[in-house]
Design an enzyme around this catalytic site. Sequence first.
Site, mmCIF file in Angstrom:
data_model
loop_
_atom_site.group_PDB
_atom_site.id
_atom_site.type_symbol
_atom_site.label_atom_id
_atom_site.label_comp_id
_atom_site.label_asym_id
_atom_site.label_seq_id
_atom_site.Cartn_x
_atom_site.Cartn_y
_atom_site.Cartn_z
ATOM 1 N N GLU A 150 9.283 7.760 23.257
ATOM 2 C CA GLU A 150 8.381 7.198 22.252
ATOM 3 C C GLU A 150 8.125 8.141 21.084
ATOM 4 O O GLU A 150 6.995 8.595 20.867
ATOM 5 C CB GLU A 150 7.082 6.735 22.916
ATOM 6 N N GLU A 314 10.285 -0.201 29.750
ATOM 7 C CA GLU A 314 9.027 -0.038 30.470
ATOM 8 C C GLU A 314 8.173 -1.296 30.354
ATOM 9 O O GLU A 314 8.126 -1.935 29.300
ATOM 10 C CB GLU A 314 8.183 1.098 29.855
#
Length: 684
Positions: A150, A314
């Site tokens: 991220e 995810e």
Amino acid sequence: MINEKMPYIYYGGDYNPDQWPEETWIEDMRLFKLAGINIVTLPVFSWAKLQPSEDTYNFEWLDRIINLLNENEIDVCLATSTAAQPAWMSLKYPEILPVDKEGRKRTHGERVNFCPNSMVYRKFSSKLAGELAKRYKDHPALAVWHIGNEYGTTCYCENCAKEFREWLKKRYGTIEELNKRWNMSFWGHTVYSWDEIVPPSYLNEMGKNEYQGIQMDYTCFQGISLDYNRFMSDSSLECYIGEYKAIKEITPGIQITTNLMGTFKTLDYFKWAEYMDVVSWDNYPGITTLPSSTALRHDLMRGLKGGKPFMLMEQTPSQQNWQPFNSLKRPGVMRLQSYQAVAHGADTVMFFQLRRSFGACEKYHGALIAHAGHENTRVFRECQTLGKELSMLKDKTIDSVMKSRAAIVFDWDNWWAVEFSSGPSIMLKYVQQVEKYYRAFYSINISVDIIRPNDDMSKYEIVVAPVLYMIKPGVADNIKNFVRGGGNFITTFFSGIVNENDLVTLGGYPGELKELLGIWVEETDALTPEMKNSIKLLNPIGELNEEYQCGLLCDLINLEGAKALGVYGKDFYEGRPALTLNKYGEGNAYYIASDPEQEFLDKFIKHICDNNNIGSPVDATKGIEVTQRYKGNKEFTFILNHNDSITAVNLKDIEYVDILNNKKLSGKIEIDKKGVLILERIKN
Ligand code: GLA
Ligand code: ZN
């Protein structure tokens, strides 16, 4: 194909074995097998453990867990662990720590807490990635690479300032050109040397507005702020590319990704995706998130690489820890959301996380294995059931693609520019506008691709560009060609206003789109949230009839060839055009001059779809989502019931095979609450 090694939908997720004693690993293998896990992502945050000092690496523990996974026939999504540098590195090389927008030097801790222009960071991170690649290049478990985690820091340090100047030199060549592009004669900002340029932060151009408790950034100089956003996105991308190259050189055949975050404002993901072999993303809807919002983000992620299947990297099996209210996913919802990803182009279903941590902020984040440590939980059972189902699907849907006849334009530069704009309204939010138009297609189950303004539009019949404020070079011609060739183009208020540097295109709005739209916008009124106007239809359009509420912004239009389809219902501009159509070449260019209520958009989009014979494959009622993926001569229809009750669906007289239950279906059927059907059909 992401899943080359295994003819199954990859099912698994993040696992942090370094947080657990090795005896636990053995038990974890048993539980993973039981749940049908076939891929594990690791080590995402283990840099400190992998590299205890500048010259030493410690891979033995990683060897052991990767071997163990391999013995259990579980593949590895190998992460490079570079999102959180070790403390010794921050201490020894303080340049690695970023400076925030307030001008404060950060200290070590948290994660993604590095200056993306730190050469020390770049050197060490790509070195580690290379070391991992060398060590595991021939490992049979290695399936996919996962770089960093991220990305998304912004930094305002001296080093970033220096690199920003270099980036600008490359982009503009001379300081004169830069002065021109940024309109630096405004407020006496003219600069004479590159060194005079400093990052735009709260110490200079930037500030914070507050409205009803929500804080929003503003800038006094859009030119420099926009370029700084571009530069920051590029800077993090450089970190990623450094690792990408180090890995690619050693394992050219293994696909590389990094986990993206949907509509994440800081990074221009379209640009990033050019450097990714496969897109992956992290999907964290809250309990009140609309299914259409999630669908939009899946479509955006699929659109980043022109429709290629992506990885759901995810999602939580049950709850998050970082939302204000971390509600449990109700029974069936995790499964439904997993299939929603697949229904929009995902070829993997992965979780954060497989075993719940017992310390620090993620200890209350959902996981396959709860703190109880065994399989006798609702969440485990639901994961296990899904695992079984996915293994039954084998490679059936893998690599299948979607076919959309409609597209929505999305652009990060445009997003930044719209929200940096000082006026006309603080309430104008780009993604919100995109969502409204997306929802109109979604509610009638029409598949939409998300594309860039410069992308080839010829394969679509309908293209919508909500608030296309910034027209970059080539975009106006691209859209005109599309319409000339018979396309239907829909755009809105506050479009066609500026160029790529946020300088207004003079001669009247919507600038470069004026001729195409056959209108001239003379003024734009901003309405407070309490103020409303309305769009009155001159004649019914499809199911649109009479009057619909609108607000936010109201453009005051003069017709220059276009025809008014609707007019404002009140105020001093009552009776002036609010919805226009211009015939251009073989096509139609529509302009929606204000922000209408959702019902208006739903009916308007439905009308354009009906006109072009674009319809849903299945008769469905509210709460039923339908999508299709295609592979060879096979068509897969996904039907998802987001309702809390059994819902009827009409498959008409088409015969399908329900591949989760292996039975034939046609005609009127019922779907369980939160239920899912995947219907296969051979198409010749
Ligand atoms: C992100 C991160 C994960 C984890 C989850 C929690 O997606 O990538 O490491 O922190 O959030 O929801
Ligand atoms: Zn920096």
